[in-house]
Design a protein around this motif. Structure first.
Motif, mmCIF file in Angstrom:
data_model
loop_
_atom_site.group_PDB
_atom_site.id
_atom_site.type_symbol
_atom_site.label_atom_id
_atom_site.label_comp_id
_atom_site.label_asym_id
_atom_site.label_seq_id
_atom_site.Cartn_x
_atom_site.Cartn_y
_atom_site.Cartn_z
ATOM 1 N N SER A 125 0.822 -1.215 0.000
ATOM 2 C CA SER A 125 0.000 0.000 0.000
ATOM 3 C C SER A 125 0.855 1.264 0.000
ATOM 4 O O SER A 125 0.387 2.334 -0.359
ATOM 5 C CB SER A 125 -0.917 -0.006 1.218
ATOM 6 N N LYS A 126 2.109 1.142 0.412
ATOM 7 C CA LYS A 126 2.971 2.330 0.466
ATOM 8 C C LYS A 126 4.058 2.272 -0.599
ATOM 9 O O LYS A 126 5.081 2.954 -0.504
ATOM 10 C CB LYS A 126 3.639 2.408 1.843
ATOM 11 N N TYR A 127 3.850 1.430 -1.577
ATOM 12 C CA TYR A 127 4.918 1.129 -2.520
ATOM 13 C C TYR A 127 4.417 1.453 -3.918
ATOM 14 O O TYR A 127 3.212 1.624 -4.136
ATOM 15 C CB TYR A 127 5.224 -0.369 -2.384
ATOM 16 N N LEU A 128 5.331 1.515 -4.894
ATOM 17 C CA LEU A 128 4.915 1.703 -6.286
ATOM 18 C C LEU A 128 5.075 0.369 -7.005
ATOM 19 O O LEU A 128 6.155 0.047 -7.493
ATOM 20 C CB LEU A 128 5.773 2.795 -6.940
ATOM 21 N N LEU A 129 3.998 -0.407 -7.016
ATOM 22 C CA LEU A 129 4.084 -1.745 -7.602
ATOM 23 C C LEU A 129 4.101 -1.668 -9.130
ATOM 24 O O LEU A 129 4.863 -2.378 -9.782
ATOM 25 C CB LEU A 129 2.905 -2.585 -7.105
ATOM 26 N N ALA A 130 3.269 -0.811 -9.678
ATOM 27 C CA ALA A 130 3.301 -0.461 -11.112
ATOM 28 C C ALA A 130 3.194 -1.646 -12.070
ATOM 29 O O ALA A 130 3.747 -1.611 -13.165
ATOM 30 C CB ALA A 130 4.560 0.359 -11.418
ATOM 31 N N THR A 131 2.488 -2.695 -11.669
ATOM 32 C CA THR A 131 2.343 -3.845 -12.574
ATOM 33 C C THR A 131 1.295 -3.543 -13.648
ATOM 34 O O THR A 131 0.426 -2.684 -13.466
ATOM 35 C CB THR A 131 1.904 -5.094 -11.799
ATOM 36 N N GLN A 132 1.426 -4.264 -14.765
ATOM 37 C CA GLN A 132 0.493 -4.070 -15.883
ATOM 38 C C GLN A 132 -0.011 -5.413 -16.366
ATOM 39 O O GLN A 132 0.775 -6.347 -16.486
ATOM 40 C CB GLN A 132 1.227 -3.438 -17.070
ATOM 41 N N LYS A 133 -1.282 -5.475 -16.697
ATOM 42 C CA LYS A 133 -1.860 -6.719 -17.198
ATOM 43 C C LYS A 133 -1.465 -6.999 -18.634
ATOM 44 O O LYS A 133 -1.094 -8.109 -18.993
ATOM 45 C CB LYS A 133 -3.388 -6.622 -17.122
ATOM 46 N N GLU A 134 -1.575 -5.954 -19.455
ATOM 47 C CA GLU A 134 -1.406 -6.157 -20.897
ATOM 48 C C GLU A 134 0.065 -6.301 -21.268
ATOM 49 O O GLU A 134 0.923 -5.631 -20.709
ATOM 50 C CB GLU A 134 -1.972 -4.953 -21.666
ATOM 51 N N THR A 135 0.318 -7.172 -22.240
ATOM 52 C CA THR A 135 1.673 -7.270 -22.783
ATOM 53 C C THR A 135 1.888 -6.114 -23.752
ATOM 54 O O THR A 135 1.139 -5.963 -24.701
ATOM 55 C CB THR A 135 1.849 -8.600 -23.529
ATOM 56 N N PRO A 136 2.885 -5.292 -23.480
ATOM 57 C CA PRO A 136 3.104 -4.121 -24.348
ATOM 58 C C PRO A 136 3.436 -4.571 -25.775
ATOM 59 O O PRO A 136 4.242 -5.470 -25.966
ATOM 60 C CB PRO A 136 4.314 -3.423 -23.714
ATOM 61 N N SER A 137 2.798 -3.933 -26.729
ATOM 62 C CA SER A 137 2.913 -4.429 -28.106
ATOM 63 C C SER A 137 4.290 -4.154 -28.714
ATOM 64 O O SER A 137 4.722 -4.837 -29.629
ATOM 65 C CB SER A 137 1.838 -3.789 -28.967
ATOM 66 N N ASP A 138 4.987 -3.145 -28.205
ATOM 67 C CA ASP A 138 6.266 -2.818 -28.842
ATOM 68 C C ASP A 138 7.446 -3.552 -28.208
ATOM 69 O O ASP A 138 8.589 -3.326 -28.578
ATOM 70 C CB ASP A 138 6.510 -1.305 -28.800
ATOM 71 N N ALA A 139 7.173 -4.455 -27.269
ATOM 72 C CA ALA A 139 8.279 -5.190 -26.641
ATOM 73 C C ALA A 139 8.397 -6.560 -27.295
ATOM 74 O O ALA A 139 7.480 -7.370 -27.235
ATOM 75 C CB ALA A 139 8.039 -5.317 -25.147
ATOM 76 N N GLU A 140 9.540 -6.811 -27.930
ATOM 77 C CA GLU A 140 9.665 -8.027 -28.741
ATOM 78 C C GLU A 140 10.092 -9.248 -27.958
ATOM 79 O O GLU A 140 9.748 -10.359 -28.316
ATOM 80 C CB GLU A 140 10.727 -7.820 -29.827
ATOM 81 N N ILE A 141 10.913 -9.071 -26.967
ATOM 82 C CA ILE A 141 11.411 -10.262 -26.275
ATOM 83 C C ILE A 141 10.840 -10.329 -24.866
ATOM 84 O O ILE A 141 10.410 -9.331 -24.301
ATOM 85 C CB ILE A 141 12.967 -10.326 -26.245
ATOM 86 N N PHE A 198 27.047 5.989 -21.479
ATOM 87 C CA PHE A 198 26.163 6.403 -22.560
ATOM 88 C C PHE A 198 26.774 6.033 -23.899
ATOM 89 O O PHE A 198 27.903 6.406 -24.197
ATOM 90 C CB PHE A 198 25.886 7.910 -22.524
ATOM 91 N N ARG A 199 26.033 5.268 -24.683
ATOM 92 C CA ARG A 199 26.439 4.982 -26.066
ATOM 93 C C ARG A 199 25.239 5.272 -26.950
ATOM 94 O O ARG A 199 24.160 4.738 -26.711
ATOM 95 C CB ARG A 199 26.878 3.524 -26.229
ATOM 96 N N ASP A 200 25.460 6.098 -27.943
ATOM 97 C CA ASP A 200 24.353 6.461 -28.815
ATOM 98 C C ASP A 200 24.156 5.335 -29.829
ATOM 99 O O ASP A 200 24.477 5.468 -31.007
ATOM 100 C CB ASP A 200 24.655 7.798 -29.494
ATOM 101 N N GLU A 201 23.644 4.218 -29.338
ATOM 102 C CA GLU A 201 23.480 3.005 -30.143
ATOM 103 C C GLU A 201 22.655 3.326 -31.390
ATOM 104 O O GLU A 201 21.641 4.017 -31.309
ATOM 105 C CB GLU A 201 22.742 1.927 -29.335
ATOM 106 N N VAL A 202 23.077 2.778 -32.525
ATOM 107 C CA VAL A 202 22.349 3.042 -33.757
ATOM 108 C C VAL A 202 20.929 2.501 -33.644
ATOM 109 O O VAL A 202 19.984 3.075 -34.149
ATOM 110 C CB VAL A 202 23.089 2.464 -34.990
ATOM 111 N N ARG A 203 20.802 1.428 -32.895
ATOM 112 C CA ARG A 203 19.480 0.854 -32.766
ATOM 113 C C ARG A 203 19.251 0.306 -31.359
ATOM 114 O O ARG A 203 19.429 -0.875 -31.117
ATOM 115 C CB ARG A 203 19.352 -0.258 -33.786
ATOM 116 N N PRO A 204 18.869 1.188 -30.443
ATOM 117 C CA PRO A 204 18.578 0.710 -29.096
ATOM 118 C C PRO A 204 17.399 -0.246 -29.180
ATOM 119 O O PRO A 204 16.465 -0.007 -29.953
ATOM 120 C CB PRO A 204 18.150 1.971 -28.336
ATOM 121 N N ARG A 205 17.433 -1.353 -28.455
ATOM 122 C CA ARG A 205 16.283 -2.251 -28.524
ATOM 123 C C ARG A 205 16.272 -3.244 -27.374
ATOM 124 O O ARG A 205 17.238 -3.368 -26.634
ATOM 125 C CB ARG A 205 16.239 -2.982 -29.847
ATOM 126 N N PHE A 206 15.159 -3.946 -27.291
ATOM 127 C CA PHE A 206 14.956 -4.939 -26.247
ATOM 128 C C PHE A 206 15.058 -4.307 -24.857
ATOM 129 O O PHE A 206 15.581 -4.909 -23.921
ATOM 130 C CB PHE A 206 15.982 -6.075 -26.358
#
Ligand code: ATP
Ligand code: MG
Ligand code: MG
Ligand code: MG
Length: 566
Positions: free
Chosen positions: A4-20, A139-147
């Protein structure tokens, strides 16, 4: 901690933009949130895990005689000029100016800064060897940050640097670091493999990467089934005995012999580097090029000179999609992965296009486009057996056993750098003979934040994450049933919560006014390894329930005996 005093922040739905799966679960389990491309906020559930990983790394570094320091993230460009990396590093290095128009970088790594420190502080052989480490944001400005945090732009790294006067001394620290890394990954409960790695352009001779085995891994690693030989794919190719592979057939050679003019045009137009030319030509654009990745795959009766350089831009532009069935039918691909080995025609792939279209890729046939292919992983890294010069079942170069190939996530990398940095930065000390001698260096990296994602790749089920105790956000969850209606349940739960805290157990007390189903789902999703369930029905029998998250095993135990369970 009370829910009750914490930030649990769970989500039911699987985010569509997360591949792995790790990326999906890190979002669903309330561990991280994306701020911008490659930049993540760590929420409490994530930070708890990250801190535990960090602490294990720190303890093993301390135990191995490395000494902790903390260097600035912002680094002056002068040092990078000294080593020549200001010009060489490319766009992964984020550069900016301060109010006085002086150039700075956001540190992607700290060889320059640590060498600057050591050349000032250390002036006698008596102060050596010296091994310094830090755990710090890179910090690395990765050409393609992902996952998610697997390949982010800002990430947490443990980086260590050792300084010596002889190669033997460097080797001995290197061996200690190797052993420390093994202990780290064992304590983290990960299935991992150290593999030989290429030393690349920095110079130096010896290098190992540590890989967590996972299907989603971006790297391919090669093992002998009958010896300790293990190498990443690049090193394995370098080590493979020449001439062992069957020569390409005449037909294949004809197909594969690139039209020199066309290649030259491509090279000029896209500033590309030819990576491999066997049956396949893989060309990789330089980092500056707009077309960051272009692969040409030659099969069947098509020839490279059919592909006009102008087509590249055309093909790379707007994409249209066919259904996967249509594609399979068109290219005659069976079930299983739709890979370039199945493609009967030349295909041109553009990474920028592939990126914006969920791994789709342009094809120059019938306006069809291919998707479902991870071009960077499957093509450029040589996952497709046909494309590489080391394949499953090859005899091991060590002379014993045959090779098998698996996917890995690079979580650590150790390196004998030699004197390249010390030389260019003039880092020397007086040796025993009273002469000035240039230092020799090692460097040792662990991807602390990447480990969190890699661990999830290895520890999950359909309900969520199945953390090993060592890095779970909480070790124990106390889940009371209808606590707000039952005074007895509340009393037992609160008492056990206090006792767990006294015992120094990381405990989450789920005191929310939620339905039991909601509470169980959250606790399973975030992956707390040990769960105590307290309800009136079991209390009537004088027991409470203990549940093991990983095994799924449930037992009823007397309240007094609950802490003997784990
Ligand atoms: P990669 O091949 O994955 O790009 P790297 O070889 O460039 O990694 P190193 O310079 O060896 O990385 O850095 C040490 C460690 O830092 C790596 O082994 C990896 O675990 C971690 N790391 C590197 N880049 C990233 C990133 N973009 N996000 C998260 N962790 C990273
Ligand atoms: Mg990299
Ligand atoms: Mg690497
Ligand atoms: Mg590396």
């Amino acid at each position: 901690m009370r829910s009750s005093k914490y930030l649990l922040a769970t989500q039911k739905e699987t985010p569509s933009d997360a591949e792995i799966v790790s990326h999906q679960l890190m979002l669903r389990a309330g561990m991280v949130r994306k701020l911008a491309s490659g930049l993540y906020t760590w929420l409490p559930n994530g930070l708890r895990v990250l801190s535990k990983v960090e602490q294990i790394v720190r303890e093993e570094m301390n135990a191995s005689g490395s000494i902790e320091i903390h260097m600035p993230t912002v680094q002056p460009s002068d040092l990078w000029q000294e080593t020549g990396r200001w010009d060489k590093f490319g766009p992964e290095l984020l550069r900016f100016k301060d109010r006085h128009s002086r150039d700075f970088v956001l540190g992607p790594t700290h060889e320059e800064v640590v060498t600057e420190l050591v050349r000032r502080e250390v002036n006698s052989y008596k102060q050596l060897p010296l091994n310094l480490f830090q755990i710090q944001a890179k910090f690395r400005d990765e050409v393609r940050p992902r996952f998610g945090v697997m390949r982010s732009r800002e990430f947490l790294m443990k980086d260590a640097y050792s300084f010596h006067l002889s190669d033997e001394c460097l080797q001995s620290t290197y061996d200690e670091m190797y052993a420390a890394y093994c202990r780290i990954f064992e304590r983290l409960g990960l299935e991992y493999r150290p593999v030989l790695a290429d030393t690349g352009s920095i110079g130096g001779s010896v290098s190992h990467e540590f890989h967590v085995l996972a299907e989603s891994g971006e790297d391919a690693i090669v093992f002998s089934d009958n010896s300790d030989y293990a190498a990443n794919i690049e090193k394995a190719e370098a080590l493979a005995p020449a001439g062992e592979r069957p020569a390409p057939s005449q037909e294949m050679q004809e197909v594969a012999t690139p039209n020199a003019k066309t290649i030259a045009e491509l090279v000029e137009q896209f500033d590309i580097k030819v990576e491999q030319t066997v049956k396949t030509l893989i060309v990789k654009a330089s980092e500056e090029s707009e077309h960051s990745l272009i692969a040409l795959i030659l099969r069947g009766d098509h020839e490279l000179n059919e592909i006009k350089a102008e087509n590249l831009t055309e093909i790379a532009s707007p994409l249209e999609f066919a259904s996967e069935e249509e594609i399979r039918a068109a290219v005659g691909a069976g079930p299983g992965s739709l890979g370039p080995v199945n493609l009967p025609m030349p295909v041109i792939v553009d990474r920028a296009a592939a990126h914006c279209s969920d791994f789709g890729a342009g094809a120059n046939v019938d306006d069809k486009h291919f998707f479902g292919i991870n071009w960077e992983r499957d093509v450029v890294l040589g996952e497709v057996a046909d494309l590489r010069n080391v394949v499953e079942g090859d005899p091991s170069p060590c002379g014993s056993g045959n090779l098998s190939i698996k996917r890995g996530i690079e979580v650590g990398h150790i390196f004998q750098l030699g004197d390249a940095y010390a030389k260019s930065m003039n880092a020397a000390v007086l040796n025993e003979q009273g002469k000035n001698q240039t230092l020799t260096m090692g460097c040792y990296g662990v991807g602390v934040s990447r480990i969190v994602a890699a661990a999830i790749e290895q520890n999950n089920d359909k309900y969520g994450i199945t953390w090993p105790d060592a890095i779970a956000p909480f070790k124990l969850a106390i889940v009371p049933m209808n606590m707000h209606k039952s005074h007895r349940v509340q009393e037992v739960a609160s008492k056990l919560y206090e006792e767990a805290k006294q015992r120094g157990i990381d405990v989450l007390f789920d005191d929310r006014k939620e339905r039991p189903g909601v509470m169980f789902a959250d606790i399973e999703l975030i992956g707390i390894p040990h769960v105590i369930v307290i309800g009136d029905r079991s209390l009537d029998k004088g027991v409470i329930e203990y549940k093991n998250r990983r095994s799924g095993e449930k037992v009823e135990v007397a309240v007094e005996q609950i802490f003997d369970q784990f």
